[in-house]
Scaffold this motif. Structure first.
Motif, PDB file in Angstrom:
ATOM      1  N   LEU A  65       0.770  -1.118  -0.252  1.00 26.53           N
ATOM      2  CA  LEU A  65       0.269   0.037   0.044  1.00 26.53           C
ATOM      3  C   LEU A  65       1.045   1.283   0.009  1.00 26.53           C
ATOM      4  CD1 LEU A  65      -3.102   0.330   0.091  1.00 26.53           C
ATOM      5  CD2 LEU A  65      -2.846   1.032   2.759  1.00 26.53           C
ATOM      6  N   GLU A 193       4.164  -5.931   5.527  1.00 21.96           N
ATOM      7  CA  GLU A 193       4.380  -4.698   4.726  1.00 21.96           C
ATOM      8  C   GLU A 193       4.958  -3.497   5.431  1.00 21.96           C
ATOM      9  OE1 GLU A 193       3.230  -1.965   1.961  1.00 21.96           O
ATOM     10  OE2 GLU A 193       2.357  -1.454   3.879  1.00 21.96           O
ATOM     11  N   LEU A 194       5.642  -2.665   4.558  1.00 26.55           N
ATOM     12  CA  LEU A 194       6.717  -1.560   4.879  1.00 26.55           C
ATOM     13  C   LEU A 194       6.126  -0.290   4.590  1.00 26.55           C
ATOM     14  CD1 LEU A 194      10.139  -3.359   4.262  1.00 26.55           C
ATOM     15  CD2 LEU A 194       8.876  -3.338   6.448  1.00 26.55           C
ATOM     16  N   GLU A 195       6.656   0.761   5.273  1.00 25.35           N
ATOM     17  CA  GLU A 195       6.419   1.955   4.902  1.00 25.35           C
ATOM     18  C   GLU A 195       7.641   2.804   5.406  1.00 25.35           C
ATOM     19  OE1 GLU A 195       4.198   2.872   2.542  1.00 25.35           O
ATOM     20  OE2 GLU A 195       4.150   4.973   2.504  1.00 25.35           O
ATOM     21  N   ILE A 246       0.246  -0.089   4.991  1.00 26.71           N
ATOM     22  CA  ILE A 246       0.645   1.075   5.708  1.00 26.71           C
ATOM     23  C   ILE A 246       1.044   2.062   4.487  1.00 26.71           C
ATOM     24  CG2 ILE A 246       1.983   2.517   7.391  1.00 26.71           C
ATOM     25  CD1 ILE A 246       2.883  -0.523   8.450  1.00 26.71           C
TER      26      ILE A 246
HETATM   27 CA   LIG Z   1       3.567   0.571   2.469  1.00 25.16          CA
END
Ligand SMILES: [Ca+2]
Length: 272
Positions: A65, A193-195, A246
């Protein structure tokens, strides 16, 4: 929560200073990010406040995302249901979508220099798309599994379900750095998931209601955001419908989170 946690942090820091007798090098603001973590260091636990609730496609098995130019970019997983899509934030309407064919299981995405990079879970291949047209313009390879992806504007930053995060050069896809993620002395694996948010890596942890805030220099968890209770459990039927996704709007300093198969997407504020 933050009010209760602060005095404890200060107390523990003071105790560590007294015990070491060697002086304390922790800055006055309590930021230990550039020093070695003490065995008993207390990592702050943050809460959250819901700012907005938007619809989200409850068939989207969210694996990546991003928010860019006011729209969401989303990658969805599962073999035969994988896709890259552009989504209207406020209505959840899918504006554009390309399917990722079998046998690929799409995973995290990152947007860098006009291209979208998309991982696959176990095929060791990532796809590169033109960010405007969604035309596929290339692909790349990496060792191991692909879970989450983000960027600091220079490197692709990849998680693989372990407690390691790799930094990858987007020009030749070489690994330039690997960090191991630790909360104190405890390895934090299942990183998903990463941000990249204001110099930190935010990471979902698979089947966990918490987001880890990680120092990209050394892998230390500097704080946790506890999102327990964000979505009523009655709204989720599938045991795999876990928090994952995120997106940070760096222009407007807004933070969005959702989950796999969640019917809602949340704008939240962190309560420190
Ligand atoms: Ca992300």
């Amino acid at each position: 929560m933050s009010l209760a946690g602060k005095p404890l942090t200060i107390t523990v820091t003071l105790l560590l200073c007294l015990v070491s007798l060697g002086g304390c090098h922790t800055p006055a603001n309590g930021d230990r990010s550039t020093s070695e973590p003490a065995a008993n260091a207390v990592v702050p636990r943050y809460g959250y406040q819901i700012v907005n609730i938007w619809p989200h496609d409850s068939n989207a098995f969210t694996q990546g995302l991003i928010l860019a130019d006011g729209k969401l970019l989303e990658s969805t997983g599962e073999v035969g249901r994988s896709s890259l899509r552009s989504v209207d934030l406020q209505t959840g309407r899918v504006l554009k979508k390309v399917d990722v064919p079998e046998p690929y299981f799409a995973e995290g995405i990152a947007l860098l220099n006009g291209k979208i990079y998309q991982l696959t879970w176990q095929q060791h291949v990532g796809f590169i798309y033109d960010a405007q047209s969604f035309d596929r313009v290339g692909q790349f390879n990496y060792a191991g599994e692909g879970w989450g992806l983000t960027t600091d504007g220079k490197s692709l930053i990849l998680s693989d379900g372990s407690n390691r995060i790799r930094f990858i050069d987007p020009t030749d896809f070489r690994v330039t750095k690997t960090i191991t993620v630790l909360d104190g002395q405890t390895p934090i694996d299942q990183l998903n998931e990463l941000e990249y948010v204001q110099g930190s890596i935010y990471a979902n942890v698979w089947h966990d209601d918490r987001i880890a805030i990680i120092d990209p220099q050394n892998g230390h968890v500097t704080a946790w955001i506890n999102l327990a209770g964000l979505i009523p459990q009655g709204e989720l039927q599938d045991p795999e419908a876990v928090l994952n996704g995120i997106a940070y709007d760096q222009v407007n300093d807004k933070l969005y989170v959702t989950g796999k198969l969640w019917p809602r997407l949340f704008e939240i504020k962190i309560k420190r």
